[in-house]
Design an enzyme around this catalytic site. Structure first.
Site: not given
Ligand code: UDP
Length: 375
Positions: A98, A120, A134, A211, A213, A243
């Site tokens: 997304d 997904e 998203e 993280h 937004r 991040h």
């Molecule tokens: N993740 C990682 N290192 C970190 C934090 C998260 O590898 O320090 C991985 C986590 O295991 C997951 C993915 O990043 O698979 C999630 O990414 P994020 O939280 O950035 O995005 P979202 O899932 O909210 O789109």
């Protein structure tokens, strides 16, 4: 089937993590060839994850620019993806999730006349602006996709309710569980020894990621909640990988001066972050992927959102929505940390997103899509 050439478009760490199991399976499948196109929407985090998997994309479009507005990013994505897709002689394009890359990738493929496969598909909060952008992105991709790979029955139901034809939806499980199963037992190497010490120690720790937004304005409230928790529970550690974003880091920096038990690090490598989720006593996060991964390890998640598109793990009792209000976070944490019954009711492994065969199922659905088109 005549061999089909698939363009696989991704731009962020979670997209790559979730597409990697599919890319790997496709590479071994004689019916398909792949062209991987990384837009580079996230730069540093993608470099790290590419290294982890020893992977180099066929095309790297490098659209990343610091503090870039979504509209400028989208314009860049459109033009660079458009010209790349036009020259590749593809049979279909696969997008995941997304993000801006997902929605612009789908639109660029659609305008190029290519079928779009959405991995997904069908996640919804039913709030157009939450999460932003998203929820809007995934609804837009649904309008363009020819094949919708829904991770769960609930996602399928959502798609059917929006009049997506049943024949175009396949329930596959979520490929994040495939990725996690592939890496769960690989050796981990922490860049930061302080993070390693927290994860390997027998003392309880709270793993925090924040993280999104839509939560940026509430970061002071979240920091205040962590301040309370650190003060009230000195035997607990708080591990906070952030991040690359400097503003995010700054919001939490005062905590490290006030509490020795708070460890603020850069983001962790994927195997290390999986190990952290597994070892954590509780996870506090606004991430989408974390709501899928931590339940697979039986680690309770307090989710800093009002709404989630991943209701399955909430229904399974593994995730509780706490929002970003200071008192709500402290209260939910305190309950889990002090009431063994409450903790036990959440600390059980659940697998609403499948058991690791989502990539195989996705590829079967893609094969069926092509078979139907040529029949
Ligand atoms: N993740 C990682 N290192 C970190 C934090 C998260 O590898 O320090 C991985 C986590 O295991 C997951 C993915 O990043 O698979 C999630 O990414 P994020 O939280 O950035 O995005 P979202 O899932 O909210 O789109």
């Amino acid at each position: 089937m005549v061999k089909k050439r698939l363009g696989i478009v991704y731009g962020t760490r979670p997209e790559f993590i979730k597409l990697w199991p599919i890319i790997r399976q496709l590479q071994d499948d004689p019916d398909f060839s792949t062209v991987t196109i990384c837009t580079g929407q996230h730069r540093e985090m993608l470099d790290v994850i590419h290294n982890t998997f020893g992977f180099t994309p066929d095309y790297h479009l490098s659209v990343f620019q610091k503090n870039q507005h979504l509209t400028d990013l989208s314009a860049k994505l459109f033009s660079s993806l458009g010209s790349t897709l036009r020259k590749l002689d593809l049979d279909a394009v696969v997008v995941q999730g997304d993000t801006a890359t997902t929605v612009i990738g789908a639109q660029a493929a659609f305008y190029t006349g290519l079928p779009v496969i959405h991995v997904e598909a069908g996640l919804r909060t039913d709030k157009l602006r939450n999460p932003f952008p998203e929820e809007a992105n995934r609804r837009l991709v649904t309008q363009l996709a020819d094949l919708h790979l829904a991770p769960t029955q609930l996602a399928r139901t959502r798609l059917l309710a929006e009049k997506v034809p049943e024949s175009r939806v396949a329930v596959t499980g979520n490929t994040v569980i495939d990725a996690l199963s592939m890496l769960e037992n690989t050796p981990v190497h922490f860049e930061d020894p302080r993070a390693e010490e927290v994860v390997e120690s027998a003392s309880p720790f709270l793993l925090v990621t924040c993280h999104r937004r839509e939560n940026w304005a509430q970061l002071p409230q979240v920091a205040q909640a962590l301040d309370h928790i650190a003060a009230e529970f000195p035997e607990w550690r708080i591990l906070l990988p952030v991040h690359g974003n400097e503003d995010l880091r700054r919001s939490f920096e005062a905590l490290i001066d006030r509490h020795k038990t708070v460890v603020l690090t850069g983001f962790l490598g994927y195997p290390e972050f999986l190990a952290a989720q597994k070892a954590a006593r509780i996870v506090l996060s606004d991430s989408g992927g974390v709501q899928e991964e931590s339940p697979a390890f039986g680690t309770p998640v307090l989710c800093m959102r009002k709404f989630t598109e991943r209701q399955e793990a909430v229904d399974a009792g593994c995730v509780t929505l706490v929002g970003t209000d200071t008192d709500a976070i402290v209260e939910a944490f305190t309950r889990l940390a002090t009431d063994p019954g409450a903790y036990a009711s959440m600390a059980h492994a659940a697998h609403p997103y499948g058991t690791g065969d989502a990539a195989v199922r996705s590829i079967e659905a893609i094969r069926t899509m092509f078979d139907k088109r040529t029949a």
